[in-house]
Design an enzyme around this catalytic site. Structure first.
Site, PDB file in Angstrom:
ATOM      1  N   LYS A 101      43.571 103.678  43.940  1.00 13.92           N
ATOM      2  CA  LYS A 101      44.172 104.068  42.854  1.00 13.92           C
ATOM      3  C   LYS A 101      45.525 103.342  42.271  1.00 13.92           C
ATOM      4  O   LYS A 101      45.349 102.356  41.700  1.00 13.92           O
ATOM      5  CB  LYS A 101      44.635 105.637  43.010  1.00 13.92           C
ATOM      6  CG  LYS A 101      43.177 106.222  43.486  1.00 13.92           C
ATOM      7  CD  LYS A 101      43.254 107.944  43.041  1.00 13.92           C
ATOM      8  CE  LYS A 101      41.974 108.498  42.971  1.00 13.92           C
ATOM      9  NZ  LYS A 101      41.309 109.083  44.097  1.00 13.92           N
TER      10      LYS A 101
ATOM     11  N   ASP B 288      44.137 108.718  55.055  1.00 15.32           N
ATOM     12  CA  ASP B 288      43.535 108.366  53.717  1.00 15.32           C
ATOM     13  C   ASP B 288      44.660 108.390  52.509  1.00 15.32           C
ATOM     14  O   ASP B 288      44.795 109.834  52.343  1.00 15.32           O
ATOM     15  CB  ASP B 288      42.438 109.211  53.346  1.00 15.32           C
ATOM     16  CG  ASP B 288      41.648 108.836  52.065  1.00 15.32           C
ATOM     17  OD1 ASP B 288      42.498 108.019  51.370  1.00 15.32           O
ATOM     18  OD2 ASP B 288      40.595 109.207  51.774  1.00 15.32           O
TER      19      ASP B 288
ATOM     20  N   TYR C 177      38.766 114.795  50.397  1.00 15.68           N
ATOM     21  CA  TYR C 177      37.831 113.859  49.914  1.00 15.68           C
ATOM     22  C   TYR C 177      38.191 112.551  50.183  1.00 15.68           C
ATOM     23  O   TYR C 177      39.309 112.255  50.205  1.00 15.68           O
ATOM     24  CB  TYR C 177      37.757 114.199  48.470  1.00 15.68           C
ATOM     25  CG  TYR C 177      36.712 113.176  47.266  1.00 15.68           C
ATOM     26  CD1 TYR C 177      35.562 113.279  47.830  1.00 15.68           C
ATOM     27  CD2 TYR C 177      37.476 112.218  46.993  1.00 15.68           C
ATOM     28  CE1 TYR C 177      34.706 112.392  46.916  1.00 15.68           C
ATOM     29  CE2 TYR C 177      36.620 111.177  45.973  1.00 15.68           C
ATOM     30  CZ  TYR C 177      35.191 111.508  46.217  1.00 15.68           C
ATOM     31  OH  TYR C 177      34.355 110.655  45.703  1.00 15.68           O
TER      32      TYR C 177
HETATM   33  C1  LIG Z   1      39.965 108.879  44.853  1.00 17.89           C
HETATM   34  C2  LIG Z   1      39.628 108.948  46.289  1.00 17.89           C
HETATM   35  C3  LIG Z   1      39.111 108.318  47.035  1.00 17.89           C
HETATM   36  C4  LIG Z   1      37.853 107.553  46.438  1.00 17.89           C
HETATM   37  O1  LIG Z   1      38.536 106.281  45.547  1.00 17.89           O
HETATM   38  P1  LIG Z   1      37.513 105.641  44.523  1.00 17.89           P
HETATM   39  O2  LIG Z   1      38.437 104.464  44.338  1.00 17.89           O
HETATM   40  O3  LIG Z   1      37.271 106.727  43.820  1.00 17.89           O
HETATM   41  O4  LIG Z   1      36.330 105.215  45.471  1.00 17.89           O
HETATM   42  C5  LIG Z   1      39.080 108.192  48.462  1.00 17.89           C
HETATM   43  N1  LIG Z   1      39.978 109.093  48.972  1.00 17.89           N
HETATM   44  C6  LIG Z   1      40.988 109.943  48.322  1.00 17.89           C
HETATM   45  C7  LIG Z   1      42.074 110.834  49.117  1.00 17.89           C
HETATM   46  C8  LIG Z   1      40.917 109.772  46.799  1.00 17.89           C
HETATM   47  O5  LIG Z   1      41.863 110.545  46.114  1.00 17.89           O
END
Ligand SMILES: *Cc1c(COP(=O)(O)O)cnc(C)c1O
Length: 433
Positions: free
Chosen positions: A271, A243, A148
């Protein structure tokens, strides 16, 4: 489910919220659809505890889905925000706090030379993809099934079964035109990757991956696959994009890149970087980052980007993370928690296991083997649902979906974890008997 505790205020707040927001929430997983029943409305948090509106107390392992590595309402983070916001919350002009957080990160990170702050993980990934395309002049991207990357249009793609499938959008409102340059591959499969690169190598801008996939269960990759991914991207002039929105500042200060010692070309953070306030960031070496506006042709901007409130929270939190032994200690406490529960489940022959890395854990009902691909997750989500509510009754809060991982914060002391183990084991006994 029949709960032994009262959540009437949450139920009535949710009813009201449904009049205001689609599904009653401002982010879908919060609606408790996967576990049914009413979401808990949270009134306050302190350390590893949260209290709902009916004043029920829980040990919290959701930790806002990862950002709160120091726990709720951390004194240092809170005073830092208070001090900064006394002078205002945003100016649309540079502030020294941006320099401070930038320096804190870059001087401790051998993988990137420049960084740009944005307001969420989604924004960081979206901008990083644009940068990869702008820098390489190529269009196609590879992503992996089960990873994701936020709600970025071009990454809201599912794959069919089998190997490489051309992107088909998994959200209404995302046109096929947007996803036609997205190729989806299975995780942990070097052969599929090699074949796909061979077929598309002149068109590929980047390969994006969660190096520690943690949004579809915890799908720990073979190091060999990650090394191969690095090698094949370099050999074919494709940018490797990590990511690290979850893994960054979580498994190590510099995330999976540091843990596996792999240098990606672009990294996205989110985060933890914002200390509980909305921050994301992306970084790369200077040459790549020079393509970002106003230095270069790739446009990216933000009215509230780098605002003092968010920067001050990030600074306070990351300073704590940089203390010697911080990550070792996180891991020791997590192992303690996980091993106690796992040995209990094993002694009772329950088909259940906690999978862990760093201070992340995932509740897996796939006891037979280690799972590395999204299509291997055949967890019994009915069992998860029962466990979820049994835990709520015991006073333990986790993310309300069997695909979400749990997090352990600095404030989850051994003593609190010991209590949580007992609660967990009682909940397991309840659902298996
Ligand atoms: C949470 C998350 C996102 C999205 O971040 P948001 O601050 O919710 O937009 C993207 N990539 C990964 C791996 C995530 O865990």
């Amino acid at each position: 489910m029949t709960l032994n505790k009262t959540i009437l205020k949450s139920v009535s707040l949710f009813k009201k919220a449904k009049e205001y927001f689609p599904g009653g929430v401002n982010s879908p997983v919060r609606a408790f659809k996967a576990v049914e029943g009413s979401p808990l409305f949270i009134r306050k948090g302190k350390g590893s505890f949260i209290w709902d509106e009916d004043n029920n107390k829980y040990i919290d392992f959701c930790c806002s889905y990862g950002p709160l590595i120091l726990g709720h309402s951390n004194t240092k983070v809170y005073s830092s925000i208070k001090k900064a916001t006394r002078n205002g919350t945003s100016f649309g002009a540079p502030t020294s706090l941006e320099n401070e957080l930038g320096n804190l990160i870059l001087s401790n990170n051998p993988f990137i030379e420049k960084i740009r702050f944005v307001n969420s993980g989604t924004e960081a990934v979206m901008s990083g993809i644009r940068l990869a395309r702008g820098y390489t002049g190529k269009n196609k991207i590879i992503k992996f099934e089960g990873c994701y990357h936020g709600h970025v249009d071009s990454l809201l793609v599912k794959s069919g079964s089998g190997l490489a499938t051309l992107g088909e959008s998994s959200s209404a409102g995302v046109t096929n035109g947007i996803v036609e340059d997205t190729i989806v591959l299975p995780l942990n499969n070097t052969e599929a990757l090699r074949k796909c690169i061979e077929e598309n190598k002149n068109d590929l801008a980047c390969i994006i991956i969660e190096p520690i996939p943690a949004n579809n269960g915890l799908l720990l990759q073979d190091k060999k696959f990650l090394f191969e991914l690095r090698k094949l991207s370099s050999e074919n002039n494709i940018l490797l994009f990590f990511d690290e929105v979850i893994s960054g500042f979580r498994v190590k200060f510099n995330g999976a890149a540091e843990l596996y010692n792999i240098k990606p070309d672009i990294i996205a953070y989110g985060k933890i970087i914002g200390g509980g306030l909305p921050v994301g960031a992306y970084g790369a070496k200077k040459e790549i980052m020079s393509f970002i506006s106003p230095e270069g042709p790739v446009y990216q901007a933000g009215t509230l980007s780098g605002n003092p409130a968010a920067m001050s929270a990030g600074i306070a939190q990351l300073k704590e993370c940089l203390r010697p032994g911080f990550y070792e200690d996180q891991e020791i406490r997590t192992k303690f928690f996980v091993e106690k529960i796992n040995s209990f489940a094993k002694s009772k022959s329950y088909n259940f296991e906690l999978i862990t890395i760093g201070s992340i854990f995932w509740i897996s009902f796939n006891k037979e083997k280690t799972i590395k691909r999204a299509d291997e997750v055949n967890s019994d989500m009915n069992m998860f649902k029962s466990l979820f509510w049994a835990l709520i009754d015991e006073g333990v809060y986790i993310g309300p979906s069997g695909y979400e991982v749990g997090f352990i914060s600095q404030s989850h002391t051994k003593k609190i974890l010991n209590k949580a183990v007992k609660k967990f084991c009682r909940a397991l006994d309840k659902i298996y008997n």
